[in-house]
Each structure stands twice: as C-alpha cells, then as structure tokens.
Design an enzyme around this catalytic site. Structure first.
Site, PDB file in Angstrom:
ATOM      1  N   TYR B 142       0.905  -1.192  -0.050  1.00 45.41           N
ATOM      2  CA  TYR B 142      -0.182   0.009  -0.162  1.00 45.41           C
ATOM      3  C   TYR B 142       0.987   1.231  -0.028  1.00 45.41           C
ATOM      4  O   TYR B 142       0.237   2.419  -0.163  1.00 45.41           O
ATOM      5  CB  TYR B 142      -0.958  -0.031   1.147  1.00 45.41           C
ATOM      6  CG  TYR B 142      -1.851  -1.236   1.197  1.00 45.41           C
ATOM      7  CD1 TYR B 142      -2.241  -1.771   0.106  1.00 45.41           C
ATOM      8  CD2 TYR B 142      -2.575  -1.496   2.540  1.00 45.41           C
ATOM      9  CE1 TYR B 142      -3.151  -2.807   0.157  1.00 45.41           C
ATOM     10  CE2 TYR B 142      -3.700  -2.634   2.284  1.00 45.41           C
ATOM     11  CZ  TYR B 142      -3.655  -3.283   1.337  1.00 45.41           C
ATOM     12  OH  TYR B 142      -4.645  -4.216   1.328  1.00 45.41           O
ATOM     13  N   LYS B 193       3.336 -15.586   2.333  1.00 52.72           N
ATOM     14  CA  LYS B 193       3.059 -16.458   0.992  1.00 52.72           C
ATOM     15  C   LYS B 193       4.592 -16.957   0.533  1.00 52.72           C
ATOM     16  O   LYS B 193       4.976 -16.162  -0.636  1.00 52.72           O
ATOM     17  CB  LYS B 193       2.225 -15.833  -0.121  1.00 52.72           C
ATOM     18  CG  LYS B 193       0.834 -15.800   0.291  1.00 52.72           C
ATOM     19  CD  LYS B 193       0.011 -17.123  -0.125  1.00 52.72           C
ATOM     20  CE  LYS B 193       0.125 -17.343  -1.585  1.00 52.72           C
ATOM     21  NZ  LYS B 193      -0.410 -18.722  -1.707  1.00 52.72           N
ATOM     22  N   ASP B 226      -3.038 -17.921   2.722  1.00 50.47           N
ATOM     23  CA  ASP B 226      -4.430 -18.279   2.046  1.00 50.47           C
ATOM     24  C   ASP B 226      -5.185 -19.511   3.034  1.00 50.47           C
ATOM     25  O   ASP B 226      -6.079 -19.529   3.013  1.00 50.47           O
ATOM     26  CB  ASP B 226      -4.099 -18.442   0.573  1.00 50.47           C
ATOM     27  CG  ASP B 226      -2.967 -19.517   0.362  1.00 50.47           C
ATOM     28  OD1 ASP B 226      -2.217 -19.741   0.908  1.00 50.47           O
ATOM     29  OD2 ASP B 226      -3.520 -20.224  -0.924  1.00 50.47           O
ATOM     30  N   ASP B 250      -4.966  -6.789   6.232  1.00 47.42           N
ATOM     31  CA  ASP B 250      -6.047  -6.336   5.840  1.00 47.42           C
ATOM     32  C   ASP B 250      -7.302  -6.997   5.598  1.00 47.42           C
ATOM     33  O   ASP B 250      -8.319  -6.840   5.863  1.00 47.42           O
ATOM     34  CB  ASP B 250      -5.865  -5.533   4.597  1.00 47.42           C
ATOM     35  CG  ASP B 250      -6.891  -4.355   4.163  1.00 47.42           C
ATOM     36  OD1 ASP B 250      -7.741  -4.019   4.923  1.00 47.42           O
ATOM     37  OD2 ASP B 250      -6.917  -3.708   2.894  1.00 47.42           O
ATOM     38  N   ASP B 254     -10.158  -8.563   8.430  1.00 45.13           N
ATOM     39  CA  ASP B 254     -11.761  -8.457   8.110  1.00 45.13           C
ATOM     40  C   ASP B 254     -12.324  -9.643   8.186  1.00 45.13           C
ATOM     41  O   ASP B 254     -13.694  -9.821   8.987  1.00 45.13           O
ATOM     42  CB  ASP B 254     -11.799  -7.598   7.013  1.00 45.13           C
ATOM     43  CG  ASP B 254     -11.548  -6.324   7.043  1.00 45.13           C
ATOM     44  OD1 ASP B 254     -11.622  -5.679   8.226  1.00 45.13           O
ATOM     45  OD2 ASP B 254     -11.148  -5.647   5.969  1.00 45.13           O
TER      46      ASP B 254
HETATM   47 MG   LIG Z   1      -9.460  -4.442   5.627  1.00 48.42          MG
HETATM   48 MG   LIG Z   2      -4.793 -20.290  -2.574  1.00 53.96          MG
END
Ligand SMILES: [Mg+2]
Ligand SMILES: [Mg+2]
Lengths: 370, 370
Positions: B142, B193, B226, B250, B254
């Site tokens: 970001y 990752k 993931d 982020d 959530d």
């Molecule tokens: Mg978020």
């Molecule tokens: Mg995946």
C-alpha cells in the site's frame, strides 16, 4: 474418430493415487463411449526435482504445450522444503500456468447437499451454495518484476515483489467472467483495493469499460476485496461470479472453498485464450487440495476433487457437457448414499478408501450412462 | 495532576455520533476520577476535504503528532467518491498512520457471549473466541514505490504497486506480536506467502530469527496466508496471536472480525515505536467499522466499537488497566441485559439508539467504578 490428447501430471503426495481413479474413468469412456482419449504422463513438483533437478523438465513442458488438456494432481511435501526457491515444487505449477498462458483460474465453490452440515457455517447459509470465482492467474504480484531480496549491508535485507497489471490482462479476465456469468445467474462482482492500490484503480476502470462495451446485459457490482472476504463469510449466497486479481483470488477462493465444508472435494480449471486457428483454449485441471504428504501412499486420499476436475475438463476442453453433468451427478449420488473417505466421514456413513471411492463413482457413472 | 492529551478526529458519517458517546465517558472520568484528560478536536476525511481541500490539514497533523493518543471515528461516503485519489477520505488515515509511524495495528476478534448466535459460524466454533491479529501497517504494497498508472499508448495502461519489506520492519512488528502473546496464551502464528513472494521468504526468515534471539519461550507457527484464511473460517479458536503483513492483515483481520458476528462492535489500536526518552508510543484508536453514510445523522449508529476503542486507549496509551477492564465489562454487561442498537438487534431484546446505548454503558461503567 476424434482423438483427445490428455497429458497427466500426477505430481507428489496423494496426486498419483487420485489420478489413478481418473484413469479408470478415462479407460471406461474409451472402451464404452469411443471417447478417443489418448494419455501420456509426466513428472512435476518434487517428483520432477528428484528425477531432473527441476520442478518440471523441458520435455514435459513441451508435452503439456502440445496436449489438448493437462490433468494435474498436486505438488510439494516436507522432503522438498529446503530445495532452492527456483526449483521448489510449486515452481512447476507456476511455469505451466505461465508458459501455457493460463490466465483464467476458475474456482467453483459448490456445497454438495449431503455435506452441508460439514461446513463451519450455519447450514442454511451454505445449502445450495454455487459461486464461481474467476481469478487472474498469470499477472500480478506473484510474477511482476523486480522480485528480489537484496542485502543492504548493516544487517538489513530488502525484499521486493511487484504487482503489475496491464489493460489487456484485466480486459480478458473480466471477459471470461462476464461470459461465464451469462451461462449462470448473469451477475458479476469485481473485487480489488482501489482505495489503496493503483492496480485496483485500473482494475476497476477496465472492468467497468469492458462491461459497458460488450457485456452491458450482465449485472456488475464492485466491492473492495477485504469487504468481499467479509461478505463471503457473512452471506456467501449473495454472489454468482466473482472476478478478481491473482493475489486476492488466491485468498478469496480459498476462503470460499472452506465455506463449503468440502475443501478436499473442489476442482478447478485454468484456461488460456482461444487459439486463433482452432478456437481451442489451452487448459489445465487440478484439484484445489494439496499433496497431503501425511496420508500419501496409504490409500486414504479422497479422489473426488481430482475426478471433479476431470468433469470440468470434459465440459470446458471437449464440450462434453452431458458426460460432465453425469460425472458430477455420479459424485453427488455416491455422497447421498453415505459413502465417505476419512476426510469427510460422518456418523452413519460408510468409510472407504481411495480405490473404493473411485470405484463407487465409476459404477454410478456407468449406471447414469446406461 | 497527570494530564493526558487526547486528539479527537470524529471524521465522516457516523463518526461524530459515536465520538459523542466517548466524550461523555471522558467527562465522567475527569469529574469523578480526576483522570486529567484534555481534548482537542480536528477534521479528517471528507470533512477535512470540504473544509481544507485535503484529507487532513497540516495543523491537525501537528496536533495529532503532539497528542498522547488520537481517537479516530470513520471516514468516507458517496459524497467524496469522485474526488482525486490523493485527497480521497482514506488518504487522511493513511497519512496519520505514516507520519505517526503507527506500524503495529492491533485487531482483536472477540466474540461477546451475548452475541455468539449472531455469527454466521456455528456458535460452538466462536463462543469464547479471542484472537489478536497484529498487522504491519506502514509498509508493504500500500506504500511501496513505484506506485503508478502509466499510459503505454496503443490503448494500454500499466498499473504498478510495489510490495517492499526491510528486515527492521519485520523485526519490530514480530516483536510486538511476541510481547503481546506473552500477556495472552503465549502463541504466535506468522502468515505470509513465502511460496510465491520474496517478501514472504524474508518475512518468514526474520520472524524465525527474532523468535530465536529474543522470544524462544513463545510458541511460534508459520502458515501460508491463504491457508490461514481457510483455517480462520474452519476453526478460529486454534489461534492466539496472528502476525502478518499489511495486505494480508487487511484481508485476514476483516475475515476474523466477521467471524465474531459483531463487526460493528470491534475496536482497533495502531501503535508506533516507544519514544526513546519518554517510553511512550504514538497511538491511534479507531473502530473497525466504516462511516456507514446510509444511517449517519439519524441516531441509529452503534457506538460500542468507538467506546471499546477508547478502552484500548486506556490500556495501551495510559496503562489504566483497571479502568479499561471495567469499561469492557460495562459493554458486555449492557449486552447481557439485552440492550441493542439496530445492527445487532435480536428477538426479545430492547432496541435503542446511539445515545441510549452510550448512556447505558456509562451508567454500567459508573456502577462498576463505584
Ligand atoms: Mg481491511
Ligand atoms: Mg490459495
């Protein structure tokens, strides 16, 4: 007679066991339906590293490029945790995706009725769930350059990955999503982070323009990707087709898969652009699950995701829609009968191994095809 | 007498309404507990854009930098959807995070017992849930440069965002996670990752080294981000503290928040490094929810997340642990009594507006403090 060339890459862990069950279905279709499948087999992942020192050999890459479709099992395992980054098992899959230009990853999140209770969500939120996540697969932060770790001296290193998207990449993936939506509920939700990423701004613009120019009949919504993750958990049935980039698709498709309670059973397809001459798309089909090294070689693996991936192959690579429908129905019927591998075992059901599950699905497929 | 300088930035939408309820608690604490809070107030987001043409003015930035803690409401709304990217409402929050160097975002995912049934997950999976997600907040994709959209001619544009992490950034955020784990269940799960991102490789290395060097008593696990998203949905109680980068944090924070079924009620804290002289950290506290423009100004907003954010402020900026505990207990007690704003209304409960909810919590807080 039509010939249909399949290239099989069983890979590591439970990949070979699961692929063996698909081979039975292929043999049956050749014998009884004159399907004309020819199969060749290669190595990928740790298996290819052990044999060739690479995650896939050049010879096998050539075969993958020449085939009508590639069936891929799974790669990886603790044995290869310490191999060099460039030849790690996943590199084989990434190479295939890149060289075959498989830019569209189709990840259905479907809840089999017999398994609605297996979800961690309340059953009423997932019963009948049928989402298709269309993930961009060859661009974005997993491939963009520079992609480096630099020693800055003074004990500091700097790692860089680069998220890159060009207009044409967003245009073609959103076109796939809109086309698929037309065969479904005709709704697409596009997800990005336009509030903090320039690639999100461009993604949003290009999807909006593509929609306006060619797919104005499809209902289009936009959602921030983190809000999308929340909405998937809150009320997944609100979605039909979701289109998103490589990284967000990686996260969101896994969250969506887990909602179904049947992660080990979900297939996927990865498609390229239509060939200018033949109209055929390069394509690779693979289960969503990994190589599960802990249960590999014990005849315990659930082959359903691999078989369902072959059903997607019938549908998308060979336009064998009726056969694909019957094979998917065969899976659902076997589950309705209470036949279960260990990973999806439930009270009152009958526990079977990989071979028995494959045989049961084949028997059901034969019965439906009679 | 101690003075404690608070800078309030109510922002847009329901921000000002929610902040008004916190003001009541501050006033009570000054009158009855000689807490010595001084408050000043500024503009942020759309409100600042309307007044100054920027998402936050330089004068208000200076006040934020000088304060002991910033209380932040919410920003954004359809009114500002078309303003330039650089002055969009979110830019105010990003500027605050960057200039105050608030690199550690603390996102508790706690399930209030009275609300376990509000989750989309089965109640037994979320009852008693208590996860703390520690998200890196000032680095990553970001903020990294280049961050551009370039016109390539021939109808094509190229968008670029850059994920950058240096050793020291990973070291300091993982240290915060390990320190917080020691006050909880002493377990940290680090997510990245590393299989497809160089920043994931470095993240994994530095977390492992920081653990070995200074926090070997804490139990450390690593998970691909993931897979982490999937595990949050499957069995969230397996986690204690999760530490991850800006983008994955982020998404994951959530998803975790939504699991609790009480998204509108969750607070957050963003902390900087301890000041070399005073030992004080710069800090900003804000509810997780957005500005909810659809219900703004109607007295319907749930002020609990804003009040719970102030409870985190008492704990982390002023070491007022007993007061923080009491304020959190007051919220739980009010919920146990069946008092609800519209967003969390359930059968058999009493529906109230913003002011009544704030008054009920203050009354309970007074009773507990008596
Ligand atoms: Mg978020
Ligand atoms: Mg995946």
């Amino acid at each position: 007679m039509t010939t249909r060339n399949l290239f099989l890459l069983p890979g590591d862990g439970i990949g070979p066991e699961a692929m063996a069950e698909v081979r039975k279905i292929i043999a049956y279709m050749n014998e009884e339906m004159a399907a004309g499948f020819t199969t060749d087999e290669g190595l990928v992942g740790g298996a290819a590293y052990d044999a060739h020192g690479a995650a896939i050999s050049e010879a096998d890459m050539a075969k993958a490029l020449a085939a009508d479709a590639v069936l891929f099992g799974a790669v990886g395992g603790p044995k290869w945790d310490s191999v060099a980054y460039e030849v790690r098992p996943e590199a084989g899959l990434l190479r295939l995706r890149k060289d075959l230009e498989l830019f569209a990853n189709l990840r259905p999140a479907i809840c089999y009725p017999a398994l609605a209770n297996a979800s961690s969500l309340k059953p009423e939120l997932v019963e009948g769930l049928d989402i298709l996540i269309v993930r961009e697969l060859t661009g974005g932060v997993y491939f963009g350059e520079p992609k480096t770790i630099t020693d800055l001296g003074n004990g500091q290193k700097r790692a860089i990955d680069t998220q890159v998207y060009d207009t044409y990449e967003i245009e073609r993936i959103s076109s796939v999503a809109f086309e698929l939506a037309r065969t479904r509920q005709n709704r697409v939700c596009s997800m990005e982070k336009r509030n903090v990423m320039k690639s999100g701004v461009l993604w949003n613009q290009v999807v909006t323009e593509t929609h306006k120019a060619k797919f104005a009949d499809v209902k289009l919504d936009h959602m921030l990707a983190d809000a999308g993750g929340m909405q998937l958990v809150r009320a997944p049935k609100q979605f039909d087709v979701i289109v998103t980039d490589n990284l967000f698709g990686d996260m969101l498709s896994d969250v969506a898969a887990m909602l179904t309670g049947s992660l080990g059973m979900l297939p996927s397809a990865s498609l390229g652009a239509p060939d200018a001459k033949t109209g055929k798309r390069k394509a690779l089909y693979e289960p969503v699950h990994g190589s599960a090294p802990d249960i590999a070689g014990q005849g315990l693996a659930n082959p359903i995701a691999m078989i369902a991936s072959f059903a997607m192959c019938l549908r998308y690579s060979f336009n064998m829609v009726a056969e694909s429908d019957r094979l998917e129905k065969a899976i659902a019927n076997v589950l309705d009968k209470g036949i279960r591998t260990g990973d999806i075992m439930a009270e009152g059901c009958r526990k079977v191994g990989t071979t028995e599950m494959g045989d049961a699905i084949l028997a059901e497929f034969k019965a439906l095809s009679a």
